[in-house]
Design a protein around this motif. Structure first.
Motif, short mmCIF file in Angstrom:
data_model
loop_
_atom_site.label_atom_id
_atom_site.label_comp_id
_atom_site.label_asym_id
_atom_site.label_seq_id
_atom_site.Cartn_x
_atom_site.Cartn_y
_atom_site.Cartn_z
N SER A 1 83.06 150.30 14.18
CA SER A 1 84.02 151.38 13.94
C SER A 1 84.31 151.48 12.46
CB SER A 1 85.31 151.10 14.71
OG SER A 1 85.08 151.07 16.10
N SER B 1 80.38 158.62 12.69
CA SER B 1 80.91 159.93 13.05
C SER B 1 80.88 160.89 11.86
CB SER B 1 82.34 159.80 13.58
OG SER B 1 82.36 159.12 14.82
N GLU C 1 83.21 143.80 18.51
CA GLU C 1 82.10 144.67 18.84
C GLU C 1 80.76 143.96 18.72
OE1 GLU C 1 82.45 148.02 16.32
OE2 GLU C 1 84.19 148.83 17.34
N ALA D 1 82.12 155.83 24.76
CA ALA D 1 83.07 154.82 24.28
C ALA D 1 84.19 154.55 25.28
CB ALA D 1 83.66 155.26 22.94
N GLN E 1 83.57 162.38 22.29
CA GLN E 1 84.03 161.16 22.94
C GLN E 1 85.09 161.45 23.99
OE1 GLN E 1 85.38 158.07 20.26
NE2 GLN E 1 86.59 157.07 21.83
N HIS F 1 78.30 152.15 19.29
CA HIS F 1 78.49 150.83 18.69
C HIS F 1 77.95 149.73 19.61
CE1 HIS F 1 82.34 151.26 20.99
NE2 HIS F 1 82.05 150.03 21.32
N GLU G 1 80.03 159.19 19.93
CA GLU G 1 80.54 158.12 20.79
C GLU G 1 80.77 158.62 22.22
OE1 GLU G 1 80.76 155.06 20.07
OE2 GLU G 1 81.04 154.81 17.92
N THR H 1 86.10 143.99 13.11
CA THR H 1 85.36 144.56 14.24
C THR H 1 84.55 143.49 14.97
OG1 THR H 1 83.48 145.10 12.84
CG2 THR H 1 85.17 146.79 13.08
#
Length: 262
Positions: A36, A41, A248, A171, A84, A201, A168, A245
Motif C-alpha cells: 500500500s 493506484s 502484506e 482487496a 475497489q 498487493h 485493487e 506494510t
C-alpha cells in the motif's frame, strides 16, 4: 498499445510516482504489484488521466498523445474501469448499473432517455458473461461483495473496451471470491483480446493470473518482467522498503507460493 514516457506525479515535495516509462501491450494481462502506498493506484489512474501527471506524456496507439479533451474522451470511451469499492448505485438494479457503461457513447441529453434495445442486449450479455444474468433485475445492495464486483466488471464490458483498468478489485473480498473474480476478468480479457492493468498487493494472485508483473515501491518501478522472474530478492525490495506494510508480505516461503500458483 499505450506508451508512458517519463510520467511522474508530484504533490509538493512528495512523489507519488517517480519518472516512469512503460509500454502496455495489446491483449496483455499486467499486474501492478506492491505494498500500500507504493504508487500502484497512481500509476493505474494516470493511464486514463484520472490522476493528472506532473510531468511526462502518455501516447495511445490510434489516438495520439492524451493532451486534449477530444483525444482523452475517445480514450476513456474505450477504457473500462473496475474499482475497489465497486462504485455502484445501491438502489438501482444490476442491469441499470451495467448500462451506465454505455453513457460515454451518448450526449448528456440523450442519456436522459432509455437506452436502445441493442444496448440493453449488450448489458444482458455482459451480465451473462460474469454469471449474473439471473440477477439482472436485482438491486445491487442485495448482492454479495463478489457479485457486486462482477457487476462492476460487466459494466466495464458494456463499453466494449480495448483496455480495462482494475484498481485493487479484490482487496475487500475473501480469498475464494478473489480468485473467482480474477478468473472471470482474465478469461474475458483473453477471449476478447482486451488489455488489462490490475493493481494488487497479493503476490500469489499476481503470480497466478498475470502475463506480466510491474512491481513498485515508493513510487518507483523496481521490477518489470514475466511472473516466473519474480524472486525473493524482488519481494524484499517491494515489501521490506516500507516496514509498516509488513502484514502484506507473504506468510509462507516464496517457493511455496510459486508452486501453488502454477
Amino acid at each position: 498499445m499505450i506508451q508512458l514516457n517519463d510520467v511522474s506525479v508530484r504533490y509538493g515535495d512528495t512523489y507519488a510516482l517517480r519518472s516512469t516509462s512503460l509500454k502496455l501491450h495489446k491483449g496483455q494481462f499486467t499486474v501492478l504489484l506492491g505494498a500500500s502506498g507504493a504508487g500502484k493506484s497512481t500509476l493505474l489512474r494516470c493511464i486514463n488521466m484520472m490522476c493528472q501527471p506532473s510531468a511526462g506524456t502518455i501516447d495511445v496507439v490510434g489516438l495520439g498523445l492524451l493532451q486534449n479533451r477530444r483525444v482523452l474522451q475517445a480514450h476513456r470511451r474505450q477504457t473500462g474501469m473496475v474499482f475497489q469499492q465497486h462504485q455502484l448505485i445501491a438502489r438501482r438494479t444490476a442491469l441499470q448499473n451495467v448500462l451506465m457503461g454505455r453513457l460515454g457513447y451518448h450526449t448528456t441529453l440523450r442519456s436522459l432517455f432509455p437506452l436502445s434495445q441493442e444496448e440493453q442486449r449488450i448489458g444482458l450479455r455482459a451480465l451473462d458473461r460474469v454469471g449474473l444474468l439471473h440477477k439482472a433485475l436485482t438491486r445491487v445492495d442485495q448482492l454479495s461483495g463478489g457479485q457486486q464486483q462482477r457487476v462492476g466488471i460487466a459494466r466495464a464490458l458494456t463499453q466494449q473496451p480495448k483496455l480495462i483498468l482494475a484498481d485493487e478489485p479484490v482487496a475487500s473480498l475473501d480469498p475464494a471470491t478473489s480468485e473467482k473474480v480474477l478468473e472471470i476478468l482474465r478469461q474475458i480479457c483473453k477471449e476478447d483480446g482486451i488489455s488489462a492493468v490490475v493493481s494488487l498487493h497479493q503476490v500469489d494472485l499476481a503470480l497466478k493470473y498475470s502475463d506480466r508483473i510491474v512491481g513498485l515501491a515508493h513510487g518507483k518501478v523496481m521490477f518489470d518482467a514475466v511472473p516466473t522472474d519474480l524472486n525473493e530478492n524482488v519481494l524484499a525490495a517491494l515489501y521490506d522498503a516500507k516496514p509498516s506494510t509488513v502484514s502484506e508480505v507473504p506468510t509462507m516461503p516464496f517457493a511455496s507460493i510459486l508452486n501453488l500458483s502454477m
